[in-house]
Design a protein around this motif. Structure first.
Motif, PDB file in Angstrom:
ATOM      1  N   ALA A  27       0.856  -1.173   0.000  1.00  0.00           N
ATOM      2  CA  ALA A  27       0.000   0.000   0.000  1.00  0.00           C
ATOM      3  C   ALA A  27       0.886   1.215   0.000  1.00  0.00           C
ATOM      4  CB  ALA A  27      -0.899  -0.003   1.238  1.00  0.00           C
ATOM      5  N   ALA A  28       0.478   2.233  -0.725  1.00  0.00           N
ATOM      6  CA  ALA A  28       1.288   3.443  -0.785  1.00  0.00           C
ATOM      7  C   ALA A  28       1.398   4.060   0.586  1.00  0.00           C
ATOM      8  CB  ALA A  28       0.653   4.432  -1.762  1.00  0.00           C
ATOM      9  N   GLY A  29       2.600   4.542   0.912  1.00  0.00           N
ATOM     10  CA  GLY A  29       2.825   5.164   2.202  1.00  0.00           C
ATOM     11  C   GLY A  29       2.847   6.662   2.056  1.00  0.00           C
ATOM     12  N   SER A  30       3.002   7.364   3.163  1.00  0.00           N
ATOM     13  CA  SER A  30       3.008   8.818   3.113  1.00  0.00           C
ATOM     14  C   SER A  30       4.337   9.315   2.594  1.00  0.00           C
ATOM     15  CB  SER A  30       2.767   9.377   4.516  1.00  0.00           C
ATOM     16  OG  SER A  30       3.869   9.081   5.342  1.00  0.00           O
ATOM     17  N   GLY A  31       4.338  10.560   2.068  1.00  0.00           N
ATOM     18  CA  GLY A  31       5.559  11.121   1.520  1.00  0.00           C
ATOM     19  C   GLY A  31       6.673  11.187   2.530  1.00  0.00           C
ATOM     20  N   SER A  32       6.345  11.379   3.825  1.00  0.00           N
ATOM     21  CA  SER A  32       7.374  11.511   4.848  1.00  0.00           C
ATOM     22  C   SER A  32       8.149  10.219   5.043  1.00  0.00           C
ATOM     23  CB  SER A  32       6.748  11.947   6.175  1.00  0.00           C
ATOM     24  OG  SER A  32       5.838  10.970   6.633  1.00  0.00           O
ATOM     25  N   GLN A  33       7.636   9.084   4.543  1.00  0.00           N
ATOM     26  CA  GLN A  33       8.326   7.808   4.681  1.00  0.00           C
ATOM     27  C   GLN A  33       9.385   7.609   3.597  1.00  0.00           C
ATOM     28  OE1 GLN A  33       4.458   5.534   4.947  1.00  0.00           O
ATOM     29  NE2 GLN A  33       5.611   4.407   6.461  1.00  0.00           N
ATOM     30  N   VAL A  34       9.434   8.472   2.615  1.00  0.00           N
ATOM     31  CA  VAL A  34      10.417   8.337   1.551  1.00  0.00           C
ATOM     32  C   VAL A  34      11.761   8.816   2.069  1.00  0.00           C
ATOM     33  CG1 VAL A  34      11.075   9.022  -0.763  1.00  0.00           C
ATOM     34  CG2 VAL A  34       8.664   8.712  -0.201  1.00  0.00           C
ATOM     35  N   GLY A  35      12.665   7.889   2.332  1.00  0.00           N
ATOM     36  CA  GLY A  35      13.952   8.237   2.917  1.00  0.00           C
ATOM     37  C   GLY A  35      14.068   7.620   4.290  1.00  0.00           C
ATOM     38  N   GLY A  36      15.183   7.841   4.959  1.00  0.00           N
ATOM     39  CA  GLY A  36      15.358   7.273   6.273  1.00  0.00           C
ATOM     40  C   GLY A  36      16.803   7.270   6.691  1.00  0.00           C
ATOM     41  N   THR A  37      17.288   6.136   7.164  1.00  0.00           N
ATOM     42  CA  THR A  37      18.628   6.083   7.716  1.00  0.00           C
ATOM     43  C   THR A  37      19.703   5.991   6.640  1.00  0.00           C
ATOM     44  OG1 THR A  37      18.514   3.679   7.903  1.00  0.00           O
ATOM     45  CG2 THR A  37      17.769   4.958   9.790  1.00  0.00           C
ATOM     46  N   SER A  38      20.938   6.011   7.090  1.00  0.00           N
ATOM     47  CA  SER A  38      22.084   6.145   6.197  1.00  0.00           C
ATOM     48  C   SER A  38      22.111   5.133   5.054  1.00  0.00           C
ATOM     49  CB  SER A  38      23.379   5.995   7.003  1.00  0.00           C
ATOM     50  OG  SER A  38      23.501   7.035   7.916  1.00  0.00           O
ATOM     51  N   LEU A  39      22.283   5.651   3.839  1.00  0.00           N
ATOM     52  CA  LEU A  39      22.608   4.859   2.660  1.00  0.00           C
ATOM     53  C   LEU A  39      21.595   3.771   2.335  1.00  0.00           C
ATOM     54  CD1 LEU A  39      26.453   4.538   3.245  1.00  0.00           C
ATOM     55  CD2 LEU A  39      25.280   6.055   1.666  1.00  0.00           C
ATOM     56  N   SER A  40      20.316   4.082   2.466  1.00  0.00           N
ATOM     57  CA  SER A  40      19.290   3.160   1.988  1.00  0.00           C
ATOM     58  C   SER A  40      19.469   2.954   0.499  1.00  0.00           C
ATOM     59  CB  SER A  40      17.901   3.724   2.237  1.00  0.00           C
ATOM     60  OG  SER A  40      17.659   3.880   3.595  1.00  0.00           O
ATOM     61  N   GLN A  41      19.196   1.757   0.032  1.00  0.00           N
ATOM     62  CA  GLN A  41      19.473   1.431  -1.361  1.00  0.00           C
ATOM     63  C   GLN A  41      18.339   0.618  -1.960  1.00  0.00           C
ATOM     64  OE1 GLN A  41      23.590   0.676  -2.014  1.00  0.00           O
ATOM     65  NE2 GLN A  41      23.206  -0.829  -3.612  1.00  0.00           N
ATOM     66  N   PHE A  42      18.001   0.921  -3.230  1.00  0.00           N
ATOM     67  CA  PHE A  42      16.941   0.230  -3.949  1.00  0.00           C
ATOM     68  C   PHE A  42      17.438  -0.136  -5.340  1.00  0.00           C
ATOM     69  CE2 PHE A  42      15.109   2.855  -0.752  1.00  0.00           C
ATOM     70  CZ  PHE A  42      14.052   2.127  -0.231  1.00  0.00           C
ATOM     71  N   GLN A  43      16.848  -1.176  -5.924  1.00  0.00           N
ATOM     72  CA  GLN A  43      17.282  -1.604  -7.247  1.00  0.00           C
ATOM     73  C   GLN A  43      16.079  -2.000  -8.095  1.00  0.00           C
ATOM     74  OE1 GLN A  43      19.850  -4.929  -6.283  1.00  0.00           O
ATOM     75  NE2 GLN A  43      18.176  -6.397  -6.512  1.00  0.00           N
ATOM     76  N   ALA A  44      16.244  -1.832  -9.421  1.00  0.00           N
ATOM     77  CA  ALA A  44      15.208  -2.226 -10.375  1.00  0.00           C
ATOM     78  C   ALA A  44      15.887  -2.764 -11.628  1.00  0.00           C
ATOM     79  CB  ALA A  44      14.321  -1.040 -10.730  1.00  0.00           C
ATOM     80  N   THR A  45      15.215  -3.698 -12.296  1.00  0.00           N
ATOM     81  CA  THR A  45      15.748  -4.272 -13.533  1.00  0.00           C
ATOM     82  C   THR A  45      15.373  -3.388 -14.715  1.00  0.00           C
ATOM     83  OG1 THR A  45      15.568  -6.509 -12.633  1.00  0.00           O
ATOM     84  CG2 THR A  45      15.778  -6.303 -15.026  1.00  0.00           C
ATOM     85  N   MET A  46      16.372  -3.038 -15.526  1.00  0.00           N
ATOM     86  CA  MET A  46      16.179  -2.181 -16.686  1.00  0.00           C
ATOM     87  C   MET A  46      15.728  -3.022 -17.893  1.00  0.00           C
ATOM     88  SD  MET A  46      16.957   1.012 -15.885  1.00  0.00           S
ATOM     89  CE  MET A  46      17.744   1.875 -17.258  1.00  0.00           C
ATOM     90  N   PRO A  47      15.234  -2.363 -18.959  1.00  0.00           N
ATOM     91  CA  PRO A  47      14.766  -3.116 -20.132  1.00  0.00           C
ATOM     92  C   PRO A  47      15.825  -4.021 -20.753  1.00  0.00           C
ATOM     93  CG  PRO A  47      13.958  -0.868 -20.233  1.00  0.00           C
ATOM     94  CD  PRO A  47      14.907  -0.924 -19.071  1.00  0.00           C
ATOM     95  N   ASP A  48      17.116  -3.672 -20.620  1.00  0.00           N
ATOM     96  CA  ASP A  48      18.169  -4.507 -21.201  1.00  0.00           C
ATOM     97  C   ASP A  48      18.651  -5.589 -20.255  1.00  0.00           C
ATOM     98  OD1 ASP A  48      19.510  -2.969 -19.360  1.00  0.00           O
ATOM     99  OD2 ASP A  48      21.175  -2.448 -20.682  1.00  0.00           O
ATOM    100  N   GLY A  49      18.003  -5.715 -19.078  1.00  0.00           N
ATOM    101  CA  GLY A  49      18.391  -6.734 -18.110  1.00  0.00           C
ATOM    102  C   GLY A  49      19.411  -6.277 -17.094  1.00  0.00           C
ATOM    103  N   SER A  50      19.998  -5.092 -17.282  1.00  0.00           N
ATOM    104  CA  SER A  50      20.924  -4.554 -16.285  1.00  0.00           C
ATOM    105  C   SER A  50      20.144  -4.078 -15.067  1.00  0.00           C
ATOM    106  CB  SER A  50      21.751  -3.404 -16.876  1.00  0.00           C
ATOM    107  OG  SER A  50      20.907  -2.307 -17.222  1.00  0.00           O
ATOM    108  N   VAL A  51      20.861  -3.696 -14.025  1.00  0.00           N
ATOM    109  CA  VAL A  51      20.223  -3.276 -12.781  1.00  0.00           C
ATOM    110  C   VAL A  51      20.564  -1.825 -12.484  1.00  0.00           C
ATOM    111  CG1 VAL A  51      20.105  -3.640 -10.278  1.00  0.00           C
ATOM    112  CG2 VAL A  51      20.191  -5.602 -11.829  1.00  0.00           C
TER     113      VAL A  51
END
Length: 251
Positions: A27-51
């Protein structure tokens, strides 16, 4: 490329998806939840298969900033790395992404799902939704520290990294460590391309790029950076100021 980073350095490790009865839902969270502690990291697969990876460096109730990298070594997304800043309006987020040479790269817009990730579309890949999920820290295991001397625009000192990869995506491996008491990320590509990012404080980062530089070179190689710059963020004007920077490494 030397870049200095933005407000409230380093954000939270957004936790992974919750599931129920064998299926997962978010479920979508509030805008204030975007971000947080040091060096949070996220990843997604690109159309060419790279990350593509996002490192969140700062956030407040209406704005956020960070760093992006792509694991591709060939094709349209090869060696993409740079910085972003953006805005938040409830669960809707916008990122303005710049290359490490300071030129505009693309924008990303979409939805934040609390601490569970993002669904974003890049302006240069219209119609494709990238699903960013958290990158969790690796389980700690026995490791050694490796070091080299790092000079950044006249400031000199030992940079020490763990030889345990923080993450590995295709041809790109991430290591973490410190320099002058500051957090450092070392992005190493199989080809030898490398990006060293130093997180100075809540408002600044320094980023340097090198060609043909790997962990195995630390004890023998002396060379100057190919490019570099510093980014400084003004919390008053919400503007990123960009300055050139140089660096050098030696045993």
């Amino acid at each position: 490329m030397a870049k200095y980073w933005l407000p409230s350095v380093l954000a939270s490790l957004f936790i992974v998806l919750s599931g129920c009865g064998g299926s997962s839902s978010v479920a979508a969270g509030s805008g204030s939840q975007v971000g947080g502690t040091s060096l949070s990291q996220f990843q997604a697969t690109m159309p060419d298969g790279s990350v593509m990876e996002l490192v969140i460096l700062s956030n407040d109730s209406v704005s956020w900033s960070g760093e992006f990298n792509d694991s591709a070594e060939t094709g349209p997304y090869a060696y993409e790395d740079g910085s972003f800043d953006g805005t938040k309006d409830g669960d809707h987020v916008t990122l303005n992404c710049d290359n490490d040479d300071g030129t505009s790269a693309f924008t990303m817009t979409g939805t934040a799902y609390g601490d569970q990730g993002f669904k974003l579309t890049r302006s240069d890949i219209p119609g494709t939704v990238l699903n960013f999920t958290p990158v969790l820290p690796p389980a700690k295991k026995a490791h050694a520290n490796v070091s080299f001397n790092l000079n950044v625009t006249g400031t000199n000192g030992r940079c020490t990294l763990s030889d345990q990869p923080y993450s590995t995506q295709g041809g790109m491996t991430e290591y973490r460590g410190t320099w002058q008491g500051l957090n450092v990320i070392f992005w190493a590509y199989n080809s030898g391309y490398a990006n060293i990012v130093i997180y100075v404080n809540d408002y600044a980062i320094d980023s340097l790029t090198f060609s043909s530089y790997r962990l195995t070179d630390f004890s023998t190689v002396t060379k100057s950076s190919n490019s570099g710059y510093m980014n400084c963020y003004s919390p008053l004007t919400k503007v990123i100021l960009k300055f050139g920077a140089i660096g050098a490494v030696s045993p």
